[in-house]
Design a protein around this motif. Structure first.
Motif, short mmCIF file in Angstrom:
data_model
loop_
_atom_site.label_atom_id
_atom_site.label_comp_id
_atom_site.label_asym_id
_atom_site.label_seq_id
_atom_site.Cartn_x
_atom_site.Cartn_y
_atom_site.Cartn_z
N ASP A 104 -2.34 -1.28 -3.41
CA ASP A 104 -2.00 -1.57 -4.79
C ASP A 104 -3.14 -2.38 -5.40
O ASP A 104 -3.52 -3.43 -4.85
N THR A 143 4.66 2.19 -2.72
CA THR A 143 4.28 1.07 -1.86
C THR A 143 5.48 0.62 -1.06
O THR A 143 6.64 0.77 -1.48
N HIS A 148 0.85 -1.19 0.00
CA HIS A 148 0.00 0.00 0.00
C HIS A 148 0.88 1.24 0.00
O HIS A 148 2.09 1.17 0.20
N SER A 149 0.26 2.37 -0.19
CA SER A 149 0.98 3.65 -0.17
C SER A 149 0.09 4.70 0.46
O SER A 149 -1.09 4.47 0.75
N GLY A 183 8.22 -0.07 -3.76
CA GLY A 183 7.76 -0.25 -5.14
C GLY A 183 8.15 -1.66 -5.58
O GLY A 183 7.83 -2.65 -4.93
N ARG A 229 -3.47 -4.48 -7.62
CA ARG A 229 -3.21 -5.90 -7.90
C ARG A 229 -3.49 -6.78 -6.69
O ARG A 229 -3.73 -7.99 -6.84
#
Length: 255
Positions: A247, A215, A172-173, A196, A249
């Motif tokens: 993210d 991330t 996550h970010s 990342g 995905r």
């Protein structure tokens, strides 16, 4: 940014400097400071608030005519104590035994009374218990965030990752920059940090600095619990309110 800083002869390890070097984007001045028994150190930031978190040893903090004592065996067995002061407040740290502290500072024009957080004041929680066969369970100690310190431009907390577990999971970010300072239970211990798509080896005393929008996720090896002090800088007009953008995905893992 991921790096492996060393302590200088003065017992100070610099993690980031606001606006300077590779970690300047964090907007925080962060150091780790070791003080020998009987030693005394002064901490003063004319334009920045400052938090001093004890990781090991016994100390006496003196600020604004008041004194506070704190002791901690180590980061794995006992909860933290921390003194949080506003700009222009001089703090004197007297080491009763050999001691180590993390010092976090950032610009803040607001003035507020000094706050001393004792172990019983720490917000303790367990994250991701029972999820994904407990492969990401971890213990979280929060000293202060926007909920209990809305006058601050910082967030300060700790994570204790159990051996062989992932944490800061799922990937996550958030827009606000963050810094992690890692300690491992044994010197040969190791783990991994993913910023990342880049992977970095986590060692005892290493530091990760994450720009907003990147991330970040970690894992530690079996046999080696991992400690992390996590420090976030609020953005002007956009404080960290437990902000979390997963993210896409990995969104399916949240269900």
């Amino acid at each position: 940014m991921f790096c492996y800083p060393e302590f200088g002869k003065n017992g100070v390890k610099t993690l980031t400097r606001a606006g300077k070097g590779a970690g300047g984007f964090t907007m925080m001045d962060i150091t780790v400071r070791r003080i020998p028994a009987g030693g005394r150190r002064s901490v003063f930031f004319p334009d920045s608030e400052c938090a001093l978190l004890l990781t090991e040893g016994r100390v006496r903090f003196t600020a604004g005519g008041k004194s506070f004592e704190a002791s901690r065996k180590n980061v794995f067995d006992e909860l933290p104590s921390c003194l949080h002061v506003c700009r222009g407040t001089r703090v004197t740290v007297t080491a009763i035994t050999d001691a180590e502290l993390i010092v976090q500072a950032t610009e803040n024009a607001r003035e507020f009374p000094s706050v001393f957080y004792r172990p019983e004041d720490v917000q303790v929680s367990v994250s991701c218990e029972g999820r994904w066969e407990n492969t990401a369970v971890r213990d979280v100690n929060t000293l202060f965030d926007h909920d209990n310190a809305p006058y601050s431009n910082m967030v300060l907390g700790e994570v204790l990752a159990r051996q062989g577990r992932w944490w800061s999971y799922v990937p996550h970010s958030h827009p606000q920059p963050e810094v992690y300072y890692y300690k491992l239970s044994r010197p040969e211990g190791f783990g991994a940090c993913f910023i990342g798509e880049e992977a970095h080896t986590v060692k005892d005393g290493s530091v990760g600095a994450f720009p907003g929008g990147k991330t970040h996720v970690q894992v530690t090896a079996p046999g080696y619990p991992m400690y992390c002090c996590w420090m976030i800088r609020h953005l002007d007009g956009d404080p960290w309110l437990k902000t979390r953008t997963v993210d896409p995905r990995y969104e399916w893992l949240e269900d």
